[in-house]
Write a protein that holds these residues in place. Structure first.
Motif, mmCIF file in Angstrom:
data_model
loop_
_atom_site.group_PDB
_atom_site.id
_atom_site.type_symbol
_atom_site.label_atom_id
_atom_site.label_comp_id
_atom_site.label_asym_id
_atom_site.label_seq_id
_atom_site.Cartn_x
_atom_site.Cartn_y
_atom_site.Cartn_z
ATOM 1 N N LEU A 104 35.635 -22.481 -30.687
ATOM 2 C CA LEU A 104 34.409 -21.740 -30.434
ATOM 3 C C LEU A 104 34.553 -20.255 -30.740
ATOM 4 O O LEU A 104 35.603 -19.652 -30.491
ATOM 5 C CB LEU A 104 33.999 -21.891 -28.961
ATOM 6 N N GLN A 116 28.769 -18.726 -26.460
ATOM 7 C CA GLN A 116 29.781 -19.313 -27.333
ATOM 8 C C GLN A 116 29.195 -20.464 -28.119
ATOM 9 O O GLN A 116 28.262 -21.134 -27.661
ATOM 10 C CB GLN A 116 30.985 -19.761 -26.503
ATOM 11 N N GLY A 117 29.731 -20.680 -29.288
ATOM 12 C CA GLY A 117 29.262 -21.784 -30.117
ATOM 13 C C GLY A 117 30.300 -22.142 -31.163
ATOM 14 O O GLY A 117 31.099 -21.302 -31.570
ATOM 15 N N LEU A 152 28.812 -30.540 -32.281
ATOM 16 C CA LEU A 152 28.510 -29.119 -32.169
ATOM 17 C C LEU A 152 28.461 -28.779 -30.686
ATOM 18 O O LEU A 152 28.009 -29.593 -29.874
ATOM 19 C CB LEU A 152 27.174 -28.791 -32.827
ATOM 20 N N SER A 154 27.785 -25.491 -27.682
ATOM 21 C CA SER A 154 27.354 -24.129 -27.371
ATOM 22 C C SER A 154 27.304 -23.980 -25.855
ATOM 23 O O SER A 154 27.189 -24.968 -25.128
ATOM 24 C CB SER A 154 25.978 -23.831 -27.973
ATOM 25 N N ARG A 169 28.069 -25.695 -20.660
ATOM 26 C CA ARG A 169 28.161 -25.956 -22.093
ATOM 27 C C ARG A 169 27.430 -27.252 -22.436
ATOM 28 O O ARG A 169 27.383 -28.175 -21.629
ATOM 29 C CB ARG A 169 29.632 -26.062 -22.509
ATOM 30 N N SER A 171 27.165 -30.151 -25.661
ATOM 31 C CA SER A 171 27.700 -30.617 -26.944
ATOM 32 C C SER A 171 26.893 -31.829 -27.418
ATOM 33 O O SER A 171 26.463 -32.661 -26.615
ATOM 34 C CB SER A 171 29.182 -30.973 -26.824
#
Length: 197
Positions: A104, A116-117, A152, A154, A169, A171
């Motif tokens: 990330l 964050q990603g 993915l 974030s 988070r 995903s």
């Protein structure tokens, strides 16, 4: 699979050690984290899958590239899956345990607060399907669950000055967890951790 977990853990430690020795990186931290997964799947081929709540735990290494931007790599043991009311309202549970490796980019908006990603690599440890499920007229068994999942991810995190942090988070799996099923992982997680300075 234990060897993969140990190898990934060693890579994180080596990265953290290397980061502290190279000048372009402002600082590097190593810590641990854990929390809850609220896991389900995104699909049109199953009728309203429910969340399966379980835990995750693991290690994290953070390296600051600049004053505001950093990179974080983690190795997590993550218990995921989903539940569904199947024929005659019987509940079926699909359990999938992964070693997840999030990679990330972090951007600090304010002191301690960051978004964050990035990507997340999922390596299946084991999977279990209660009885069987029908998807697209296929009778799915536990061994049909794919061994790798690309996602993915974030999230948002707040880190206190003492190293303690809280984060949320999400995903989403870009790859199917079962071939030709159109079933993708969808996981919301919330947890806490501590970074050593």
């Amino acid at each position: 699979m234990r060897q993969k977990f140990l190898s990934l853990t060693v890579v994180i430690f080596l990265c953290a050690t290397g980061f502290t020795q190279d000048d372009p990186l402002q600082s590097a931290l190593l810590g641990f984290k854990g929390g809850l997964n609220f896991a389900t799947v995104s699909t049109e081929n199953l009728d309203s899958p429910d969340f399966r709540t379980d835990f995750y735990v693991g290690l994290a290494a953070e390296a600051m590239l600049t004053e505001k931007f950093g990179l974080q790599i983690e190795t997590l043991y993550s218990r995921q899956g989903f539940e569904i009311r199947h024929q005659f309202r019987e509940k079926r549970t699909v359990k999938i345990n992964y070693i997840q490796v999030p990679i990330l980019v972090k951007a600090y908006l304010l002191e301690g607060l960051n978004i964050q990603g990035g990507i997340q690599l999922g390596f299946k440890l084991n999977g279990e399907i209660d009885d069987s499920l029908l998807v697209n007229d296929m009778d799915l068994e536990s061994d049909a669950i794919k061994s790798f999942d690309f996602q993915l991810a974030s999230g948002i995190e707040y880190k206190f000055k003492n190293g303690f942090f809280m984060q949320v988070r999400y995903s989403y799996g870009l790859s199917e967890i079962i071939n030709d099923s159109e079933i993708h992982n969808s996981v919301l997680s919330a947890g806490i951790g501590f970074m050593f300075y």
